[in-house]
Write an enzyme that holds these catalytic residues in place. Structure first.
Site, PDB file in Angstrom:
ATOM      1  CE  LYS A 222      -7.153  67.969  35.225  1.00 56.14           C
ATOM      2  NZ  LYS A 222      -8.037  69.110  35.498  1.00 56.14           N
ATOM      3  NE  ARG A 257     -13.135  67.134  31.401  1.00 57.32           N
ATOM      4  CZ  ARG A 257     -11.930  66.748  30.991  1.00 57.32           C
ATOM      5  NH1 ARG A 257     -11.008  66.413  31.863  1.00 57.32           N
ATOM      6  NH2 ARG A 257     -11.637  66.716  29.703  1.00 57.32           N
TER       7      ARG A 257
HETATM    8  C1  PT1 Z   1     -11.232  70.186  34.109  1.00 54.51           C
HETATM    9  C2  PT1 Z   1     -10.676  69.881  32.828  1.00 54.51           C
HETATM   10  C3  PT1 Z   1     -11.494  70.145  31.686  1.00 54.51           C
HETATM   11  N1  PT1 Z   1      -9.442  69.356  32.666  1.00 54.51           N
HETATM   12  C4  PT1 Z   1     -13.212  70.925  33.079  1.00 54.51           C
HETATM   13  N2  PT1 Z   1     -12.753  70.660  31.845  1.00 54.51           N
HETATM   14  C5  PT1 Z   1      -8.961  69.122  31.430  1.00 54.51           C
HETATM   15  N3  PT1 Z   1     -14.469  71.451  33.237  1.00 54.51           N
HETATM   16  C6  PT1 Z   1      -9.758  69.383  30.310  1.00 54.51           C
HETATM   17  C7  PT1 Z   1      -1.868  67.924  34.493  1.00 54.51           C
HETATM   18  O1  PT1 Z   1      -1.379  68.709  35.328  1.00 54.51           O
HETATM   19  O2  PT1 Z   1     -10.563  69.982  35.224  1.00 54.51           O
HETATM   20  N4  PT1 Z   1     -12.476  70.699  34.211  1.00 54.51           N
HETATM   21  N5  PT1 Z   1     -10.997  69.889  30.442  1.00 54.51           N
HETATM   22  C8  PT1 Z   1      -7.571  68.556  31.272  1.00 54.51           C
HETATM   23  N6  PT1 Z   1      -6.614  69.471  31.781  1.00 54.51           N
HETATM   24  C9  PT1 Z   1      -5.410  69.112  32.404  1.00 54.51           C
HETATM   25  C10 PT1 Z   1      -4.799  70.004  33.280  1.00 54.51           C
HETATM   26  C11 PT1 Z   1      -4.878  67.859  32.209  1.00 54.51           C
HETATM   27  C12 PT1 Z   1      -3.651  69.634  33.954  1.00 54.51           C
HETATM   28  C13 PT1 Z   1      -3.715  67.466  32.858  1.00 54.51           C
HETATM   29  C14 PT1 Z   1      -3.097  68.354  33.751  1.00 54.51           C
HETATM   30  O3  PT1 Z   1      -1.414  66.795  34.269  1.00 54.51           O
END
Ligand code: PT1
Length: 276
Positions: A222, A257
């Site tokens: 992230k 995850r």
């Molecule tokens: C998570 C999650 C998810 N994250 C769960 N499911 C993502 N349970 C998708 C960035 O700032 O943490 N928990 N499903 C992906 N989401 C992101 C959010 C991806 C922020 C990248 C960023 O780069």
């Protein structure tokens, strides 16, 4: 600690589990479209299984900041063939990363056993799907929507407010008839949070446990990692992710995850050898 899914029971008291990310999206921020066909998705799922994944998390709509939503029809077109193909092969849990009740229902019918809802069961219909199917559920916290969540995230006390959200969500779910044993929570790192909010949540992870339910955490690759290490290249985020996995385990996280299963599974086993 037991987490019940549609398949049976996961024992989380002995070790933490690895949830491997299987993106079936065209624009995903780190695996962009690489696993779009069912065949290559199966190969990637099996490879993650070999590397130590306990759960394969299938997602057809990116929810990273700024990502555009897709229709339920398009999302199902992407994920259902993949779920159908991998569920009989992987011999582990398959979760569906969706906030759309109709997608969740169809995915469970095709072999998924856990609903991973980044909107924390906001939609009452999602509660119904969870109750009727007996699926495990992950209720993740998000402030706002993926399109707007990073504009100006605000909390008076991020740790207290997310704990309150978990308690409220637990009550709503149990009132609807979902078994407490099926519920897990996720603070939603990067979902409507500044770097400071993300760090406060990671620092106080243990305080976020509600009703003795499992904590799922996703930090893998992230952007806050890139900002902290001062390198926005995606490859610069792999090693800090592994360090965070060890830290998260020490804080009591139960499911991690990740994209890169092997190094993160090894970090968990190493940390657990120390913790005993
Ligand atoms: C998570 C999650 C998810 N994250 C769960 N499911 C993502 N349970 C998708 C960035 O700032 O943490 N928990 N499903 C992906 N989401 C992101 C959010 C991806 C922020 C990248 C960023 O780069």
């Amino acid at each position: 600690m037991i987490w019940r899914t549609k398949n049976g029971e996961l024992d989380l008291s002995r070790r933490a589990l690895v949830m491997g990310i299987l993106n079936v999206t065209l624009d995903s921020f780190s695996d962009g479209g690489k696993f779009a066909s069912p065949g290559s998705a199966v190969a990637h799922a099996l490879a993650m299984r070999e590397e130590g994944a306990d759960i394969i998390d299938v997602g057809g709509e990116s929810t990273r900041p700024g990502a555009e939503p897709v229709s339920a029809q398009e999302e199902m077109r992407r994920v259902l063939p993949v779920i159908e193909a991998i569920a009989p092969e992987v011999r582990c849990e398959v979760s569906i990363d969706t906030y759309k009740p109709e997608v969740a229902r169809a995915a469970i019918e095709r072999g998924a056993s856990i609903i991973n809802d980044v909107t924390g069961l906001r939609d009452p219909q999602m509660l119904e799907v969870a109750r009727e199917t007996g699926a495990g559920v992950i209720a993740m916290h998000m402030q706002g929507t993926p399109q707007t969540m990073q504009r100006a995230p605000h909390y008076n006390d991020v740790v207290a407010e997310i704990g309150e959200f978990f308690r409220h969500t637990f009550q709503r779910a149990v009132t609807c008839g979902i078994a407490p044993m099926n519920i897990a929570f996720d603070p939603g790192i990067g979902f409507g949070k500044t770097i400071e909010h993300n760090l406060a949540l990671l620092k106080n992870l243990a305080a976020l446990r509600v009703k003795n339910r499992p904590l799922v955490v996703g930090v893998s690759r992230k952007s806050f990692i890139g900002k902290i290490v001062g390198d926005m290249e995606m490859s610069a985020r792999f090693w800090p992710t592994v360090a965070l996995t060890s830290y998260l385990r020490e804080c009591g996280a139960n499911v991690i995850r990740v994209h890169d299963v092997k190094p993160n599974a090894e970090a968990l086993r190493m940390t657990e050898a120390i913790l005993g």
